[in-house]
Design an enzyme around this catalytic site. Structure first.
Site, PDB file in Angstrom:
ATOM      1  N   THR A  83       0.830  -1.201   0.000  1.00 54.50           N
ATOM      2  CA  THR A  83       0.000   0.000   0.000  1.00 54.50           C
ATOM      3  C   THR A  83       0.868   1.255   0.000  1.00 54.50           C
ATOM      4  O   THR A  83       1.825   1.347   0.755  1.00 54.50           O
ATOM      5  CB  THR A  83      -0.928   0.020   1.223  1.00 54.50           C
ATOM      6  OG1 THR A  83      -1.785  -1.109   1.144  1.00 54.50           O
ATOM      7  CG2 THR A  83      -1.767   1.285   1.263  1.00 54.50           C
TER       8      THR A  83
ATOM      9  N   VAL B 135     -13.015  -6.356  -1.650  1.00 57.09           N
ATOM     10  CA  VAL B 135     -12.563  -4.967  -1.741  1.00 57.09           C
ATOM     11  C   VAL B 135     -12.199  -4.526  -0.333  1.00 57.09           C
ATOM     12  O   VAL B 135     -12.968  -4.737   0.607  1.00 57.09           O
ATOM     13  CB  VAL B 135     -13.660  -4.048  -2.337  1.00 57.09           C
ATOM     14  CG1 VAL B 135     -13.208  -2.597  -2.339  1.00 57.09           C
ATOM     15  CG2 VAL B 135     -14.010  -4.495  -3.752  1.00 57.09           C
ATOM     16  N   GLY B 136     -11.029  -3.964  -0.191  1.00 55.02           N
ATOM     17  CA  GLY B 136     -10.577  -3.514   1.127  1.00 55.02           C
ATOM     18  C   GLY B 136     -10.961  -2.080   1.399  1.00 55.02           C
ATOM     19  O   GLY B 136     -11.920  -1.537   0.836  1.00 55.02           O
ATOM     20  N   ASP B 137     -10.196  -1.446   2.256  1.00 59.59           N
ATOM     21  CA  ASP B 137     -10.505  -0.079   2.667  1.00 59.59           C
ATOM     22  C   ASP B 137     -10.027   0.974   1.677  1.00 59.59           C
ATOM     23  O   ASP B 137     -10.597   2.066   1.591  1.00 59.59           O
ATOM     24  CB  ASP B 137      -9.835   0.202   4.020  1.00 59.59           C
ATOM     25  CG  ASP B 137      -8.321   0.008   3.927  1.00 59.59           C
ATOM     26  OD1 ASP B 137      -7.897  -1.150   3.687  1.00 59.59           O
ATOM     27  OD2 ASP B 137      -7.562   0.981   4.049  1.00 59.59           O
TER      28      ASP B 137
ATOM     29  N   THR C  84      -3.344   2.738   6.023  1.00 55.02           N
ATOM     30  CA  THR C  84      -2.910   1.401   5.636  1.00 55.02           C
ATOM     31  C   THR C  84      -3.208   0.467   6.803  1.00 55.02           C
ATOM     32  O   THR C  84      -3.465   0.920   7.916  1.00 55.02           O
ATOM     33  CB  THR C  84      -1.407   1.396   5.290  1.00 55.02           C
ATOM     34  OG1 THR C  84      -1.027   0.077   4.847  1.00 55.02           O
ATOM     35  CG2 THR C  84      -0.541   1.768   6.480  1.00 55.02           C
ATOM     36  N   GLY C  85      -3.173  -0.825   6.540  1.00 50.48           N
ATOM     37  CA  GLY C  85      -3.418  -1.774   7.617  1.00 50.48           C
ATOM     38  C   GLY C  85      -4.457  -2.804   7.242  1.00 50.48           C
ATOM     39  O   GLY C  85      -4.752  -3.002   6.053  1.00 50.48           O
ATOM     40  N   HIS C  86      -5.014  -3.434   8.241  1.00 53.39           N
ATOM     41  CA  HIS C  86      -5.982  -4.519   8.017  1.00 53.39           C
ATOM     42  C   HIS C  86      -7.301  -3.942   7.503  1.00 53.39           C
ATOM     43  O   HIS C  86      -8.037  -3.272   8.244  1.00 53.39           O
ATOM     44  CB  HIS C  86      -6.194  -5.285   9.334  1.00 53.39           C
ATOM     45  CG  HIS C  86      -7.047  -6.484   9.170  1.00 53.39           C
ATOM     46  ND1 HIS C  86      -8.276  -6.595   9.761  1.00 53.39           N
ATOM     47  CD2 HIS C  86      -6.862  -7.620   8.463  1.00 53.39           C
ATOM     48  CE1 HIS C  86      -8.811  -7.761   9.423  1.00 53.39           C
ATOM     49  NE2 HIS C  86      -7.963  -8.401   8.656  1.00 53.39           N
TER      50      HIS C  86
HETATM   51  N1  ASP Z   1      -5.366  -1.860   3.646  1.00 53.28           N
HETATM   52  C1  ASP Z   1      -4.951  -2.807   2.623  1.00 53.28           C
HETATM   53  C2  ASP Z   1      -6.012  -3.879   2.484  1.00 53.28           C
HETATM   54  O1  ASP Z   1      -6.625  -4.242   3.456  1.00 53.28           O
HETATM   55  C3  ASP Z   1      -3.648  -3.468   2.891  1.00 53.28           C
HETATM   56  C4  ASP Z   1      -2.517  -2.585   3.341  1.00 53.28           C
HETATM   57  O2  ASP Z   1      -2.699  -1.442   3.706  1.00 53.28           O
HETATM   58  O3  ASP Z   1      -1.394  -3.052   3.316  1.00 53.28           O
HETATM   59  O4  ASP Z   1      -6.159  -4.418   1.426  1.00 53.28           O
END
Ligand code: ASP
Length: 230
Positions: free
Chosen positions: A89, A118-120, A140-142
């Site tokens: 990311t 689809v993520g955030d 970024t993150g989960h």
């Molecule tokens: N937020 C991103 C996702 O969940 C991953 C990431 O930030 O590394 O797809």
């Protein structure tokens, strides 16, 4: 997202696009929509003459290795985000000399997700938000955790109420950890040019340029500085 007008654009599940942020910007500038996904997003890219690239040029050797090694999707803070592999990311926030703020977030997404997940990152208010009245955030993150707490939008009211950018981010990341056990990070900039890079993951690569020079770090509390030549 453009903090001056709250105009925003996003794409998700696109294939063979080297610069998805440019495509997202085109959605913002050339359509009446905010988010285009999958085939429709690729059709739009074609309609504006955006070049495609072979898919394998968008996957690094390290990503292949990590994908083969981690066959299950990380559902929280302890798995993928504590591993040695860097995530892909890339987020950016910026402010100009008139106090206009903007943000952009781009990702390949977490590994080993379901097809169609689809993520955030393309979701306004979760992966990013920009408002000239408060500031701009990129996260970024989960992804599932970030979506559940709308992380980017959650940080801004703390700033409105007078918290520093770092404290506002820390409070919101802490909330995400407490409520849904998710780890993440955020970069934030204010219309007056203050900035912060804060995370609850094991590490997060970040860099900032301001009138004092180039700042960067990777580990918690790491804050290095270099003078930029004029
Ligand atoms: N937020 C991103 C996702 O969940 C991953 C990431 O930030 O590394 O797809």
């Amino acid at each position: 997202m453009d903090g001056r007008t709250l105009a925003c654009g996003a794409v998700s599940s696109v294939k063979k696009i080297a610069n998805p942020v440019s495509l997202a910007r085109a959605v913002m500038e050339k359509t009446v929509h905010v988010l285009l996904t999958s085939k429709g997003a690729n059709l739009f890219a074609e309609s504006i003459g955006m070049a495609t690239v072979p898919s394998d040029t968008l996957v690094s050797e390290n990503e292949w290795k990590a994908w083969r090694k981690n066959k299950t999707y990380a559902t929280g803070v302890t798995e993928d985000f504590n591993c040695q592999w860097a995530h892909d990311t890339v987020g950016a926030v910026a402010v100009d000399s008139s106090g206009n703020v903007a943000c952009a977030t781009s990702t390949g997404g977490m590994r080993n997700k379901m097809v169609g997940r689809v993520g955030d990152s393309p979701i306004v208010g979760a992966g990013g938000y920009a408002d000239n009245l408060i500031g701009a955030v990129s996260c970024t993150g989960h992804g599932e955790s970030i979506l559940k707490v709308t992380l980017a939008r959650r940080i801004l009211p703390h700033i409105e109420r007078g918290k520093s950018l770092a404290d506002a981010s820390q409070l919101s990341l802490q909330y995400m950890g407490d409520r849904v056990h998710g780890a993440g990070g955020a970069i934030v900039v204010s219309p007056s040019g203050q900035w912060a890079a804060t995370f609850t993951t094991v590490r997060m690569a970040w860099a900032a340029v301001d009138h004092d020079g180039l700042w960067y770090g990777l580990e918690p509390n790491e804050r290095l500085k270099e003078q930029l030549s004029k």
